[in-house]
Design a protein around this motif. Structure first.
Motif, PDB file in Angstrom:
ATOM      1  N   SER A   1       0.828  -1.205   0.000  1.00  0.00           N
ATOM      2  CA  SER A   1       0.000   0.000   0.000  1.00  0.00           C
ATOM      3  C   SER A   1       0.861   1.252   0.000  1.00  0.00           C
ATOM      4  O   SER A   1       0.522   2.253  -0.639  1.00  0.00           O
ATOM      5  CB  SER A   1      -0.918   0.004   1.226  1.00  0.00           C
ATOM      6  OG  SER A   1      -0.162  -0.047   2.412  1.00  0.00           O
ATOM      7  N   GLN A   2       1.995   1.213   0.697  1.00  0.00           N
ATOM      8  CA  GLN A   2       2.896   2.359   0.698  1.00  0.00           C
ATOM      9  C   GLN A   2       3.531   2.541  -0.671  1.00  0.00           C
ATOM     10  O   GLN A   2       3.746   3.652  -1.120  1.00  0.00           O
ATOM     11  CB  GLN A   2       3.976   2.174   1.767  1.00  0.00           C
ATOM     12  CG  GLN A   2       3.428   2.235   3.194  1.00  0.00           C
ATOM     13  CD  GLN A   2       4.482   1.881   4.220  1.00  0.00           C
ATOM     14  OE1 GLN A   2       5.049   0.800   4.178  1.00  0.00           O
ATOM     15  NE2 GLN A   2       4.743   2.791   5.123  1.00  0.00           N
TER      16      GLN A   2
ATOM     17  N   ASP B   1      -3.374   5.336   3.462  1.00  0.00           N
ATOM     18  CA  ASP B   1      -2.102   4.641   3.693  1.00  0.00           C
ATOM     19  C   ASP B   1      -0.968   5.613   4.008  1.00  0.00           C
ATOM     20  O   ASP B   1      -0.018   5.265   4.702  1.00  0.00           O
ATOM     21  CB  ASP B   1      -1.718   3.814   2.458  1.00  0.00           C
ATOM     22  CG  ASP B   1      -2.647   2.619   2.252  1.00  0.00           C
ATOM     23  OD1 ASP B   1      -3.243   2.158   3.245  1.00  0.00           O
ATOM     24  OD2 ASP B   1      -2.777   2.163   1.097  1.00  0.00           O
TER      25      ASP B   1
END
Length: 287
Positions: free
Chosen positions: A4-5, A118
């Motif tokens: 997600s990052q 995120d």
């Protein structure tokens, strides 16, 4: 770095050619063209293929949020393609029908919310909340499309015991900004973080030692560099949306988050304000 990052960082690569110099733009184009290949590259092989020095590549990956090339490479590798080619930087094409365009717009909004979530550290939200509830007065500032977000924040926070100010006119915003003190705080919204008028207002806040939060899409923008807290709004923009509508949705949701946190921190006082406003509004309608 989590998948997600990685998505959040990659979204930043798609957001603005003016954010990168010629060398960096060459790397952005290479990465966007084939994420799988970029993930498999060593820093030396990427340097050979792009004709960019390893030192420049190392500086670039740090600029976009990674501590090292290894972390960058691992983040790309962790981003698994589930079905077909990755359309992270997809555009609305001329042959898209109504349904396809609608789906891409909604998908862009959903991705913006996911990536923004995120990229929001809890510690930044906690610090922002602490400032909001302890400030003597809070000013919300933004021009152009960002003025919508600023006024939305003002409208919401009127329902709390926090003393808030905002105005759509830029000159009045400037006058409001220079009247704030170090006991107050401000929230400055700008998608690019590079608008000259917004930066002038932010500089006046700094001169008056007013702490401020920046809500922006670029972590290395001039606005982000002088802000005390940065809350990033990320989005995968597509063509025909030069005003960054997905980012606008993300910014509005950041405001909603801050409002909800403030209401949760001051539940009784907030409920009392809400009840009073409801009684006044309903009483006006009865008359």
């Amino acid at each position: 770095m989590k998948e997600s990052q990685a998505r959040a960082i990659l979204a930043q690569l798609s957001q603005g050619p003016n954010n990168y110099n010629q060398t960096e733009s060459k790397l952005v184009s290479y990465i966007k063209e084939d994420l799988d290949q970029a993930a498999a590259d060593t820093i030396q092989s990427m340097a050979e293929k792009t004709k960019v020095s390893t030192a420049s590549i190392s500086r670039f990956v740090k600029k976009i949020g990674f501590s090292s090339y290894r972390d960058f490479s691992m983040a790309l590798a962790s981003y698994k393609q589930k079905e077909g080619p990755l359309d992270l930087f997809g555009e609305i094409s001329d042959d898209d029908n109504t349904k396809a365009i609608a789906q891409k717009v909604f998908s862009g909004a959903q991705n913006a919310l996911m990536m923004t979530s995120d990229a929001l550290p809890a510690e930044n939200l906690d610090k922002a909340l602490s400032w909001l509830v302890s400030a003597k007065r809070v000013g919300f500032f933004g021009i152009g499309g960002s003025s919508i977000v600023a006024f939305n924040a003002y409208h919401k926070f009127l329902r709390t015991p926090i003393d808030v100010i905002s105005h759509p006119d830029y000159d009045i915003q400037l006058m409001q900004a220079v009247k704030l003190t170090p006991q107050d705080m401000a929230v400055v919204i700008s998608h690019s973080g590079r608008n000259d008028d917004t930066l002038f207002l932010a500089q006046k806040l700094k001169e008056h030692q007013v702490p401020f939060i920046a809500i922006t899409s670029f972590a290395d923008s001039p606005l982000a560099q002088i802000a005390d807290i940065v809350l990033l709004s990320l989005a995968e923009e597509v063509n025909y949306r030069s005003e960054s509508m997905s980012s606008l949705i993300a910014q509005l949701t950041i405001v909603d988050t801050l409002f909800t946190l403030a209401g949760s921190k001051l539940p009784k006082a907030t409920q009392a304000v809400v009840d009073t406003m409801r009684d006044v509004i309903e009483g006006t309608r009865r008359h």
